[in-house]
Design an enzyme around this catalytic site. Structure first.
Site, PDB file in Angstrom:
ATOM      1  N   SER A 146       0.872  -1.172   0.258  1.00 56.46           N
ATOM      2  CA  SER A 146       0.073  -0.125   0.033  1.00 56.46           C
ATOM      3  C   SER A 146       0.710   1.038  -0.453  1.00 56.46           C
ATOM      4  O   SER A 146       2.135   0.754   0.527  1.00 56.46           O
ATOM      5  CB  SER A 146      -0.773  -0.012   1.133  1.00 56.46           C
ATOM      6  OG  SER A 146      -1.142   1.146   1.571  1.00 56.46           O
ATOM      7  N   TYR A 180      -2.170  -1.473  10.221  1.00 55.86           N
ATOM      8  CA  TYR A 180      -1.964  -1.167   8.508  1.00 55.86           C
ATOM      9  C   TYR A 180      -0.788  -0.786   8.575  1.00 55.86           C
ATOM     10  O   TYR A 180       0.396  -1.348   8.032  1.00 55.86           O
ATOM     11  CB  TYR A 180      -3.409  -0.631   8.227  1.00 55.86           C
ATOM     12  CG  TYR A 180      -3.609  -0.604   6.661  1.00 55.86           C
ATOM     13  CD1 TYR A 180      -4.121  -2.067   6.243  1.00 55.86           C
ATOM     14  CD2 TYR A 180      -3.047   0.193   6.168  1.00 55.86           C
ATOM     15  CE1 TYR A 180      -4.165  -1.424   5.208  1.00 55.86           C
ATOM     16  CE2 TYR A 180      -3.365   0.003   3.996  1.00 55.86           C
ATOM     17  CZ  TYR A 180      -3.647  -0.851   3.958  1.00 55.86           C
ATOM     18  OH  TYR A 180      -3.953  -1.199   3.071  1.00 55.86           O
TER      19      TYR A 180
HETATM   20  P1  NAD Z   1     -11.610  -5.672  -0.279  1.00 53.21           P
HETATM   21  O1  NAD Z   1     -12.089  -6.068   0.961  1.00 53.21           O
HETATM   22  O2  NAD Z   1     -12.442  -5.542  -1.130  1.00 53.21           O
HETATM   23  O3  NAD Z   1     -10.411  -7.360  -0.040  1.00 53.21           O
HETATM   24  C1  NAD Z   1      -9.856  -7.945   0.666  1.00 53.21           C
HETATM   25  C2  NAD Z   1     -10.402  -9.335   0.276  1.00 53.21           C
HETATM   26  O4  NAD Z   1      -9.686 -10.109   1.492  1.00 53.21           O
HETATM   27  C3  NAD Z   1     -11.615 -10.209   0.666  1.00 53.21           C
HETATM   28  O5  NAD Z   1     -11.612 -10.827  -1.007  1.00 53.21           O
HETATM   29  C4  NAD Z   1     -11.510 -10.776   1.689  1.00 53.21           C
HETATM   30  O6  NAD Z   1     -12.722 -11.369   1.733  1.00 53.21           O
HETATM   31  C5  NAD Z   1     -10.451 -11.651   1.604  1.00 53.21           C
HETATM   32  N1  NAD Z   1     -10.376 -11.384   3.333  1.00 53.21           N
HETATM   33  C6  NAD Z   1     -10.140 -11.034   4.527  1.00 53.21           C
HETATM   34  N2  NAD Z   1      -9.749 -11.576   5.343  1.00 53.21           N
HETATM   35  C7  NAD Z   1      -9.634 -12.917   5.246  1.00 53.21           C
HETATM   36  C8  NAD Z   1      -9.128 -13.718   5.834  1.00 53.21           C
HETATM   37  N3  NAD Z   1      -8.800 -14.292   6.716  1.00 53.21           N
HETATM   38  N4  NAD Z   1      -8.327 -14.904   4.828  1.00 53.21           N
HETATM   39  C9  NAD Z   1      -9.253 -14.784   3.305  1.00 53.21           C
HETATM   40  N5  NAD Z   1      -9.743 -13.517   3.066  1.00 53.21           N
HETATM   41  C10 NAD Z   1      -9.770 -12.735   3.849  1.00 53.21           C
HETATM   42  O7  NAD Z   1     -10.812  -4.398  -0.318  1.00 53.21           O
HETATM   43  P2  NAD Z   1      -9.268  -4.503  -1.416  1.00 53.21           P
HETATM   44  O8  NAD Z   1      -9.561  -2.812  -1.588  1.00 53.21           O
HETATM   45  O9  NAD Z   1      -9.858  -5.234  -2.606  1.00 53.21           O
HETATM   46  O10 NAD Z   1      -8.003  -4.850  -0.395  1.00 53.21           O
HETATM   47  C11 NAD Z   1      -7.370  -5.746  -1.622  1.00 53.21           C
HETATM   48  C12 NAD Z   1      -5.739  -5.287  -1.112  1.00 53.21           C
HETATM   49  O11 NAD Z   1      -5.092  -4.229  -0.927  1.00 53.21           O
HETATM   50  C13 NAD Z   1      -5.492  -5.836   1.093  1.00 53.21           C
HETATM   51  O12 NAD Z   1      -4.802  -5.623   1.472  1.00 53.21           O
HETATM   52  C14 NAD Z   1      -5.846  -3.807   1.076  1.00 53.21           C
HETATM   53  O13 NAD Z   1      -4.730  -3.581   2.423  1.00 53.21           O
HETATM   54  C15 NAD Z   1      -4.820  -3.721  -0.690  1.00 53.21           C
HETATM   55  N6  NAD Z   1      -4.955  -1.976  -0.943  1.00 53.21           N
HETATM   56  C16 NAD Z   1      -5.906  -1.815  -0.403  1.00 53.21           C
HETATM   57  C17 NAD Z   1      -6.905  -0.174  -0.628  1.00 53.21           C
HETATM   58  C18 NAD Z   1      -7.731   0.370  -1.354  1.00 53.21           C
HETATM   59  O14 NAD Z   1      -8.340   1.864  -1.498  1.00 53.21           O
HETATM   60  N7  NAD Z   1      -8.340  -0.854  -1.439  1.00 53.21           N
HETATM   61  C19 NAD Z   1      -5.263   0.766  -0.610  1.00 53.21           C
HETATM   62  C20 NAD Z   1      -4.016  -0.267  -0.969  1.00 53.21           C
HETATM   63  C21 NAD Z   1      -4.134  -1.076  -0.399  1.00 53.21           C
END
Ligand code: NAD
Length: 257
Positions: free
Chosen positions: A139, A152
């Protein structure tokens, strides 16, 4: 480029960025393994849809990324792992002196420890296959901090550090390990926060997006899951064979500030 014959495992891929990355890997020809901690018909349907659309093998394997043994079982059950995308992640926002211990533990387990377990289980398979790509979804918070996100930010800085270490341990093998550092991405998780934020600030949708959510993102645009998927596919390409141990920001200029 073609990833035909490669198997990609994407953790946390039944929504958002993980699903977007799995889609682009499948579009490039990779067989994909989707994952989350649920075991619903709709989870398996996502895999069938990818198989139908792109003519690849796709399946869904339930495994809870907060549990080390289940992380390792995911890799074993998949049976092959040429491409590992460590994407599963959660968030909790709270001042550090009020941060619930169970939230701290869950964030460190899912956002950081899971990548240790999956990487440890996947590396022997990559070595046996003579090729491997590890893509960690960190991130902008793996490179900078924000208040109230101690767990985080710690986990994301941790995964950037682990990325460098794994890259050094595999530097003389045909295996690379890199981290993608997204800024704000419009996933269902972020979309769901827009109505509440509009109400809280008395702003319209566009104003909330540009002035509140994208305050630190100079482009004033969200990154998309397709752009992150494309970046992951690039890291799996021959052009990226000498890119290892580094971070690629997809953040609209956030970390240039
Ligand atoms: P999201 O909530 O849509 O996706 C998260 C995924 O992780 C989901 O598929 C969820 O089911 C899964 N998950 C959660 N807990 C779990 C567990 N215990 N076991 C297995 N799977 C689990 O969120 P996202 O925005 O798609 O985030 C995905 C990644 O991207 C994360 O690591 C997040 O930190 C990172 N990220 C997101 C953003 C953003 O703005 N959306 C920015 C930077 C980084």
């Amino acid at each position: 480029m073609s990833l035909n014959g490669k198997t990609a495992i994407v953790t946390g891929s039944n929504s958002g960025i993980g699903l977007g990355i799995a889609r682009e890997l499948a579009r490039a020809g990779a067989d994909v393994v989707l994952n989350s901690f649920t075991d619903r018909e709709e989870d398996h349907a996502l895999a069938r849809a990818l198989a139908d659309e792109f003519g690849v093998k796709a399946r869904y394997i339930k495994a809870d990324m907060s549990k080390g043994e289940e992380c390792r079982n995911l890799i074993e059950q998949a049976g092959a792992c040429d491409i590992l995308v460590n994407n599963a992640g959660i968030q909790h926002v709270s001042p550090i002196d009020e941060f619930p211990v169970e939230k701290w533990d869950a964030i460190i387990a899912i956002n950081l420890n899971s990548a240790f377990h999956t990487t440890a289980a996947a590396l022997p398979m990559m070595r046996a296959a003579g090729w491997g790509r590890i893509v960690n979804i960190a991130s902008a918070h793996g490179l900078t901090a924000s208040p109230f996100k101690a767990a985080y930010v710690a986990a994301k800085h941790g995964i950037v550090g682990m990325t460098k270490t794994v890259a050094l341990e595999t530097a003389q093998e045909p295996i690379t390990c890199n981290a993608i550092c997204p800024g704000y991405v419009l996933t269902p998780l972020v979309e769901a926060q827009i109505p509440d934020t509009m109400e809280k600030y008395g702003m319209g949708r566009e104003e909330v997006i540009k002035k509140v959510m994208l305050e630190r993102q100079p482009s004033k645009e969200f990154a998309t899951v397709e752009q992150l998927g494309g970046t992951a596919v690039f890291l799996c390409s021959d052009a990226a064979a000498q890119i290892t141990g580094t971070t690629i920001s997809v953040d609209g200029g956030w970390t240039a500030l």
